[in-house]
Structures are given as C-alpha cells and as structure tokens.
Write an enzyme that holds these catalytic residues in place. Structure first.
Site, PDB file in Angstrom:
ATOM      1  N   HIS A 192      21.891  55.016 -62.913  1.00  0.00           N
ATOM      2  CA  HIS A 192      22.906  55.836 -63.583  1.00  0.00           C
ATOM      3  C   HIS A 192      23.155  55.344 -65.008  1.00  0.00           C
ATOM      4  CE1 HIS A 192      24.516  58.234 -60.087  1.00  0.00           C
ATOM      5  NE2 HIS A 192      23.747  57.351 -59.479  1.00  0.00           N
ATOM      6  N   ASP A 210      30.406  60.123 -65.091  1.00  0.00           N
ATOM      7  CA  ASP A 210      29.362  60.166 -64.077  1.00  0.00           C
ATOM      8  C   ASP A 210      29.824  60.991 -62.882  1.00  0.00           C
ATOM      9  OD1 ASP A 210      26.726  58.564 -63.185  1.00  0.00           O
ATOM     10  OD2 ASP A 210      28.074  58.715 -61.468  1.00  0.00           O
ATOM     11  N   THR A 231      23.286  62.852 -62.994  1.00  0.00           N
ATOM     12  CA  THR A 231      22.018  62.146 -63.141  1.00  0.00           C
ATOM     13  C   THR A 231      20.948  62.614 -62.163  1.00  0.00           C
ATOM     14  OG1 THR A 231      22.910  60.388 -61.727  1.00  0.00           O
ATOM     15  CG2 THR A 231      23.071  60.071 -64.106  1.00  0.00           C
ATOM     16  N   ALA A 259       8.210  46.315 -61.962  1.00  0.00           N
ATOM     17  CA  ALA A 259       7.186  47.158 -62.587  1.00  0.00           C
ATOM     18  C   ALA A 259       7.751  47.898 -63.802  1.00  0.00           C
ATOM     19  CB  ALA A 259       6.670  48.183 -61.581  1.00  0.00           C
ATOM     20  N   HIS A 309       9.589  56.756 -54.053  1.00  0.00           N
ATOM     21  CA  HIS A 309      10.793  57.030 -53.270  1.00  0.00           C
ATOM     22  C   HIS A 309      11.468  58.336 -53.695  1.00  0.00           C
ATOM     23  CE1 HIS A 309      12.200  55.427 -57.007  1.00  0.00           C
ATOM     24  NE2 HIS A 309      13.460  55.482 -56.685  1.00  0.00           N
ATOM     25  N   TRP A 324      15.476  60.505 -58.737  1.00  0.00           N
ATOM     26  CA  TRP A 324      15.352  61.557 -59.763  1.00  0.00           C
ATOM     27  C   TRP A 324      14.799  61.021 -61.077  1.00  0.00           C
ATOM     28  CZ3 TRP A 324      14.574  66.340 -59.087  1.00  0.00           C
ATOM     29  CH2 TRP A 324      14.702  67.260 -60.135  1.00  0.00           C
ATOM     30  N   ASN A 325      15.218  59.807 -61.493  1.00  0.00           N
ATOM     31  CA  ASN A 325      14.661  59.229 -62.705  1.00  0.00           C
ATOM     32  C   ASN A 325      13.146  59.059 -62.572  1.00  0.00           C
ATOM     33  OD1 ASN A 325      17.150  59.059 -63.975  1.00  0.00           O
ATOM     34  ND2 ASN A 325      17.490  56.931 -63.401  1.00  0.00           N
ATOM     35  N   SER A 326      12.706  58.507 -61.437  1.00  0.00           N
ATOM     36  CA  SER A 326      11.270  58.302 -61.219  1.00  0.00           C
ATOM     37  C   SER A 326      10.526  59.635 -61.160  1.00  0.00           C
ATOM     38  CB  SER A 326      11.044  57.517 -59.924  1.00  0.00           C
ATOM     39  OG  SER A 326      11.542  56.204 -60.031  1.00  0.00           O
ATOM     40  N   GLN A 329      17.174  61.406 -52.055  1.00  0.00           N
ATOM     41  CA  GLN A 329      15.721  61.411 -52.245  1.00  0.00           C
ATOM     42  C   GLN A 329      14.974  62.327 -51.271  1.00  0.00           C
ATOM     43  OE1 GLN A 329      14.971  57.193 -52.152  1.00  0.00           O
ATOM     44  NE2 GLN A 329      16.262  56.867 -53.949  1.00  0.00           N
TER      45      GLN A 329
END
Length: 493
Positions: free
Chosen positions: A16, A122, A144, A355, A372, A375-377, A397
């Site tokens: 976040h 947020d 987010t 990573a 996984h 949302w960011n990934s 997820q």
C-alpha cells in the site's frame, strides 16, 4: 497561482505504501500547483515500513514530504496488541485520527503551505473521512486494488444491507456462482477472497464499502482498457463515488529493497543475462509470500520435472503467528530444499531471497511469472508483458486470479482457488502437488499460446493509457482539475 495541499494517509503495509508513494509522485510531477504530505503510521512491531519510508524519501520529488505520525504510548500499544488481528488493525487506525488532525493543523500553519485541497486516504483508513470532514474538505480514496474487487465489495454490501439476502459467507462451501457487476462471467464462490468467507471478516469489508461510498471520488489503480467492464459497472452504481482510473501505478526503483540487496540484484541480473530470451520462469509470491517445508519440496520437484529454466524467490515464513511479520531470507537454502536439488539444477536454475521484481520481469530472458496475483505484481507483469500462472495466497488475490484467467485470458490457472490456512487457528496450508505445479509451468511457458499474445496486447494498451491523451492520463488530469476547482469554489464563497 492557486496552490493545493493534499494530505495522503496510506495504510501501513509495504504494498500500500509503495503504491501510494508512486501515485503521489505522479500527481506532483503532473501539476506544479499540487503539494503533498504523506503521513506515515508506524505499527507497534517491525513491519518493514521504516526502511521503505527512508527509500521513498530519497526518491521523492519537490513538493512531496513525508511526516511520521508519533508512536503510540506504551499502554495503548500493549492494549492494542492484545486484540484479535482485525480488531487490532481497526483500533490502530482509529487511534491515529487525533495525531493526524494535529499534524495537518501544523502543516497548514507553515509559511509555505497552500490551501488544503483534501485528504487522499487508503481503502483501509476510511475513518479518516471524519478528519477530512472536520477540516471541511473532500475525502478522496486511493484504492490500491482493482476496479473489479471494488465492484465486488459494493455488491456484497448491497446484498447484505439492501436485498435481505443471506450473507455470502454462508455459501462458502457451495458451488454457487454470483452475478457480480463488473465481471463478464458469473463469479464462483470458491474464488471469493478469504475476507468474504467468515461473518467477522465479511462484516469488516462491508463496513469499509459503506464508508467508501462517502468519499467524493475514488482513485483506482487500474486502466480502462484492462477493466472497462468493472469501471462501467461502478459508474452505473448510483450510490458509488466518481471513479478515476489512474493506473498502472508501478514502482520502478525497487524502493522496497534494503541496502544489502543491491549486490544480490547485480548477481541476479548477471545470471539472467546468460539465459536465452523468454526461457526463464520466475516464481515470486510477494512481500508476505512464503510456504511450508512440505510445499517447498513440491515446488522443487515440479521444477526438476519440468526441466524449465527458473528463478525462484524463496522466503522463510515468519514464526510469529500473532503479527503480520514479513518473511525473511534463508541463510542456507539446503535446510529447506530437497537434498541435492541445488546441485542438480545448477545449470538451469537459481534460487534467491528478496527479488527486484520489476527489474526481473523487464528482463528479456523471463518468459513467465508464477505469482500470488497481488494487484501490484499483476500490474507489473502486465506492464512488462509477461504471462502469469496464478497461485493466490491471501487478501483479494483469488478474485484477481479469476479475473486474469477467465475474464482477461492473460494468465493460466495453476491453482486459482488456493488459499493459505488460518495460522491463528493452527489450520495447515493446503498442498499443491508437484504434478499440478509442473502442469501449470509447462502451460505457462508455451511460446505460442493465446495467453502470451493476449498479454502482449494488454501490455501495449496499458502503456498507451499513460501517454498524453491516453485513458489514465486523461483521468488523472480530471482529478487534478477537480481538486483545484474545489479550492477556487471555496475561495469565492
């Protein structure tokens, strides 16, 4: 020149805070009339926020400042830490309201302060709407996650409050499908996030959805071309706030990295440079992602069976069940990996700890991402055009995975309905077998698949959205003009 001060109140979680820092930078760089103060909450345990904040501060452009909210006193910390996890988080945010109010007063009294243009809070900090009301300014929300998940939240709230339907949590073990606005396909109950599967957590999400409707507008980290159906559904909801699609918001600088990660990053890139194009499958499960020894063994066996080149981010689970502590790196991978695994795979694979995800996904040797589905990934993978295999763990997820596989066709289903066990109840994690994992990896790395071509098309569309005249570029501009217009209207009354 009218100058507007925006107060950002992010949730104290790594994903976040990173995303919030990026959207703040985007707004400040886009419009010189905007100044931003980001207020940082500090949890009463090590959550990785402090180091992350220092990195964000170093990267921040002018007109963005970071302000630490004072620590809670010892008695309050002790009281909060004795609460169940969800009660703890809600109470913790509530305790920040008075300090936030005092900090904002201090900011506005500064000699260089502009007019207060509003709060950008947020999705988990909706109690701050009341603070915005005290200052008589709008409260905006930075969401987010994606628009489809927001639509699911509003759908759930509407069911339970307005249609006298039984709670969704009562359907958790059925094969029922739900006609959720914003989704093309009916949504199976089995892919609903865990927060919808118990009465307590479902009530928590419904309460958040109710407060989200009080915001003047919601900035969603998404792209029209990616989630047009969901964005249209939100626009058709007469009780929903105005939606601004402002994504993809991505951190390209690895701000979450510690100083000792830099040498590791160089080593990773050096290894990738030696691999053929699109030949490597990258396995990484987010800042909170880790597995039991038994599951690690199954993943290792799958990688050997597949014969696929791989880069695997393997993290040690936290042993502190009561705290949302981040996983850590192993000092010796042989303590968890099958005997001889590293030697047998030394020619085609590499096991790492932390990573630098965007850097890896951007590398031309990477051809697939076992993820996984945070949302960011997800947005990072789309930005880089790397197809995904879905292995959700927690949060929203599972619904992201359903969306990627069934709605968008840019991912393959490794285990779309997977969810981790409840640590607090000593519930073990389910095990995904080596055969299932191998099958997912082989499908993912198929060079001629429709999934790969669809992902490339979505990559191009999402990048164009951020360019001048693109959908996200235009939507961000509309939000900035609304902030300035609100100040000007206030000055004229």
């Amino acid at each position: 020149m009218v100058r507007a001060e925006l107060i950002f109140v992010p949730s104290p979680g790594v994903g976040h805070l990173l995303s919030t820092g990026e959207v703040a930078k985007l707004l400040a760089r886009r419009d010189e009339r905007i100044s931003i103060s980001i207020l940082i909450m500090k949890l009463p345990y090590d959550s990785g926020i402090e180091a992350l904040t220092q990195n964000l501060k170093r990267e921040a452009p002018e007109r963005i400042s970071f302000v630490d909210i004072p620590d809670l006193d010892e008695a309050t910390r002790t009281e909060l830490m004795s609460l169940p996890r969800m009660s703890f988080f809600t109470s913790f945010i509530e305790h920040q309201r008075t300090p936030v109010k005092n900090i904002v007063k201090s900011i506005l009294e500064g000699p260089d302060s502009g007019k207060l243009g509003g709060f950008v809070i947020d999705m988990f900090c909706t109690s701050m709407i009341e603070v915005a009301n005290e200052f008589n300014v709008p409260a905006y929300v930075y969401f987010t996650s994606g628009a489809a998940f927001l639509s699911l939240m509003f759908y759930t709230q509407n069911l339970e409050e307005n249609e006298n339907c039984r709670e969704i949590s009562e359907c958790k073990d059925t094969d029922a499908d739900l006609p959720v606005p914003g989704f093309i396909n009916p949504v199976p109950v089995k892919v609903l996030p865990s927060v919808f599967r118990t009465k307590e957590l479902s009530a928590f999400i419904v309460a958040i959805a109710r407060r989200l409707r009080e915001a003047k507008a919601i900035l969603v980290n998404t792209v029209w071309e990616l989630e047009a159906c969901a964005i249209k559904a939100l626009a058709d909801d007469v009780n929903a706030p105005l939606i601004h699609h402002v994504g993809p918001i991505i951190n390209f600088t690895n701000a979450g990295a510690a100083n000792n990660d830099k040498k590791s990053e160089e080593d990773i890139i050096s290894w990738l440079d030696c691999q053929p194009p699109l030949s490597v499958v990258f396995l990484c499960f987010g800042s909170m992602g880790s597995f039991s020894n038994e599951q690690v063994t199954e993943i290792a066996q799958a990688l050997e069976l597949s014969g696929q080149r791989f880069l695997w981010s393997l993290r040690r689970p936290s042993q502190e069940k009561e705290k949302m502590k981040l996983p850590t790196d192993y000092e010796d991978y042989s303590e968890v990996l099958p005997e001889g695994f590293l030697a047998r795979t030394s020619g085609i694979g590499k096991v790492i700890g932390w990573a630098p995800q965007v850097t890896i996904l951007s590398h031309p040797s990477v051809g697939g991402f076992v993820s996984h589905c945070g949302w960011n990934s997800t947005l990072e993978s789309i930005w880089c055009g790397v197809p995904m295999a879905t292995w959700p763990l927690y949060s929203e997820q599972q619904i992201n995975a359903f969306q990627l596989v069934k709605e968008l066709g840019i991912a393959v289903d490794l285990k779309m309905d997977y969810r981790k066990g409840n640590m607090l109840n000593n519930e073990p994690d389910p095990i995904v077998t080596a055969e299932e994992i191998e099958r997912g990896i082989r499908c993912l790395m198929d060079g001629d698949s429709e999934v790969r071509s669809k992902m490339k098309e979505m990559k191009d569309q999402c990048r164009k959205a951020t360019e001048e005249g693109g959908s996200s570029y235009t939507s961000i501009g509309q939000f900035l003009e609304a902030v300035i217009d609100t100040i000007q209207e206030g000055a004229s009354t």
